[in-house]
Scaffold this active site. Sequence first.
Site, PDB file in Angstrom:
ATOM      1  N   ARG A  37      -2.348 -14.895  -9.390  1.00 61.65           N
ATOM      2  CA  ARG A  37      -3.284 -14.340  -8.401  1.00 61.65           C
ATOM      3  C   ARG A  37      -4.237 -15.416  -7.874  1.00 61.65           C
ATOM      4  O   ARG A  37      -4.704 -15.324  -6.744  1.00 61.65           O
ATOM      5  CB  ARG A  37      -4.060 -13.177  -9.011  1.00 61.65           C
ATOM      6  CG  ARG A  37      -3.212 -11.911  -9.024  1.00 61.65           C
ATOM      7  CD  ARG A  37      -3.958 -10.733  -9.584  1.00 61.65           C
ATOM      8  NE  ARG A  37      -3.246  -9.495  -9.287  1.00 61.65           N
ATOM      9  CZ  ARG A  37      -3.448  -8.341  -9.917  1.00 61.65           C
ATOM     10  NH1 ARG A  37      -4.344  -8.271 -10.878  1.00 61.65           N
ATOM     11  NH2 ARG A  37      -2.773  -7.277  -9.572  1.00 61.65           N
ATOM     12  N   LYS A 202       1.732   3.138 -16.305  1.00 64.70           N
ATOM     13  CA  LYS A 202       0.837   4.049 -15.581  1.00 64.70           C
ATOM     14  C   LYS A 202       1.669   5.183 -14.987  1.00 64.70           C
ATOM     15  O   LYS A 202       1.846   5.299 -13.772  1.00 64.70           O
ATOM     16  CB  LYS A 202       0.094   3.297 -14.479  1.00 64.70           C
ATOM     17  CG  LYS A 202      -0.895   2.284 -15.010  1.00 64.70           C
ATOM     18  CD  LYS A 202      -1.599   1.584 -13.860  1.00 64.70           C
ATOM     19  CE  LYS A 202      -2.371   0.373 -14.311  1.00 64.70           C
ATOM     20  NZ  LYS A 202      -2.605  -0.573 -13.199  1.00 64.70           N
ATOM     21  N   GLY A 360       0.664  -6.139 -11.145  1.00 67.39           N
ATOM     22  CA  GLY A 360       0.039  -7.203 -11.924  1.00 67.39           C
ATOM     23  C   GLY A 360       0.861  -7.559 -13.145  1.00 67.39           C
ATOM     24  O   GLY A 360       1.184  -8.723 -13.390  1.00 67.39           O
ATOM     25  N   GLY A 384      -0.600  -1.077  -7.740  1.00 70.08           N
ATOM     26  CA  GLY A 384      -1.061   0.203  -7.202  1.00 70.08           C
ATOM     27  C   GLY A 384      -1.097   0.179  -5.687  1.00 70.08           C
ATOM     28  O   GLY A 384      -0.654   1.126  -5.029  1.00 70.08           O
TER      29      GLY A 384
END
Length: 405
Positions: A37, A202, A360, A384
């Site tokens: 990142r 998730k 991520g 997301g």
Amino acid sequence: MTLRTIDSLGPLAGKKVIVRCDLNVPLKDGQITDDGRIRASLPTLGALVAAGARVIVISHLGRPDGTPDPKYSLAPVAQRLGELLGQRVAFAADTIGSSAAEVAGALADGEVALLENLRFDERETSKSDGDRREFAAQLALLGDAFVSDGFGVVHRKQASVYELAELLPSSAGTLIATELAVLEGLTATPTRPYTVVLGGSKVSDKLGVIAHLLPRVDSLLIGGGMLFTFLAALGHKVGGSLLETDQLDIVRGYLDEAKRLGVEIVLPTDIVVASKFGTDAEHVIAPADGIENTPFGASGLGLDIGPDTAGRFAEVIRASKTVFWNGPMGVFELAPFAAGTRTVAEALTEIDGLSVVGGGDSAAAVRVLGFTDEQFGHISTGGGASLEFLEGKRLPGLEILGWQA
Ligand code: ADP
Ligand code: MG
């Protein structure tokens, strides 16, 4: 309307430009384990430096719950950013306090500073519009213009993503523009066969995307934590594996819908079942309908897809022209449960077409497992955010920069 770009801000020499990046990198014992990142932020930061701007970088790191916590300090990120940019990056020990004002005020043209973790202030992610606006107003005092480039947070209505963009002349950075171009290609005209691979932990966040994807894809491969909700929906027992019992009906609906549409939902046929969560766990390979028939019984944990499943997934991926992958196939952080993720990653590197990795942990996984960014068509910095984009949701952090679907 299209996204405002940096040119729309006019000449930037001598101007103080606040840049929202997503520098939320994984850390272990204070060491950055994947700097992807930070690297992804370089094109925009480099362009601003070259334009002679005084660059004030802001970001979050982890979830420190609104209070300062040294464990979530961005200090190691400032160090790494400096190495990658090839110039000193000043670090402020706060975001809107005296240190930030001093560090930002001392910048010369073409110099860069990073402020401490935005989420040390609870107003950054507050549900109250007033709180967020108040925090953003204090951040805005530091700059003359705002560049939003944290793609990983554009689906969030947070002070440094949304309100700050309202308060200063603002534009998107080049990372957001690049990410959007790739994702727009996936939604508009993917070359077929188009396969989506979903995994990760998730589960409830990610099940929603399936409704939107089913009419658009040729195959959907399900691994990671969410596979157990699918197996349970088919009536299989899943031991102590991740399970969302309140989503079972929704998942059954997806299975019916897929049949109706002629879309293939490929579910695992074998699972790596472990005695507990840990590198030293005992583990065996069990058929997907026999997870509780191992020596660990009902306490067995499914922590990876099995080798037959991984092989089948790899075949489908290799036969595809477009593949989007979000979510590791298993607990890749623990060596005994990394094989499924590795096989899927390998297959993505072999396709004759466009491979996109989003998320991520997924991005970190491919790098930790030894793959390079160049082996994939695109590695998205936002999990997301990319899923919500593919779901066709409205992303507040993009709309505030002029973007409309
Ligand atoms: P991303 O960040 O790529 O969107 P997630 O955050 O949803 O992905 O999930 C990543 C995590 O999912 C990893 O830490 C991995 O260990 C975990 N995971 C994958 N498979 C399983 C499983 N079967 N059981 C528990 N956790 C899993
Ligand atoms: Mg994640």
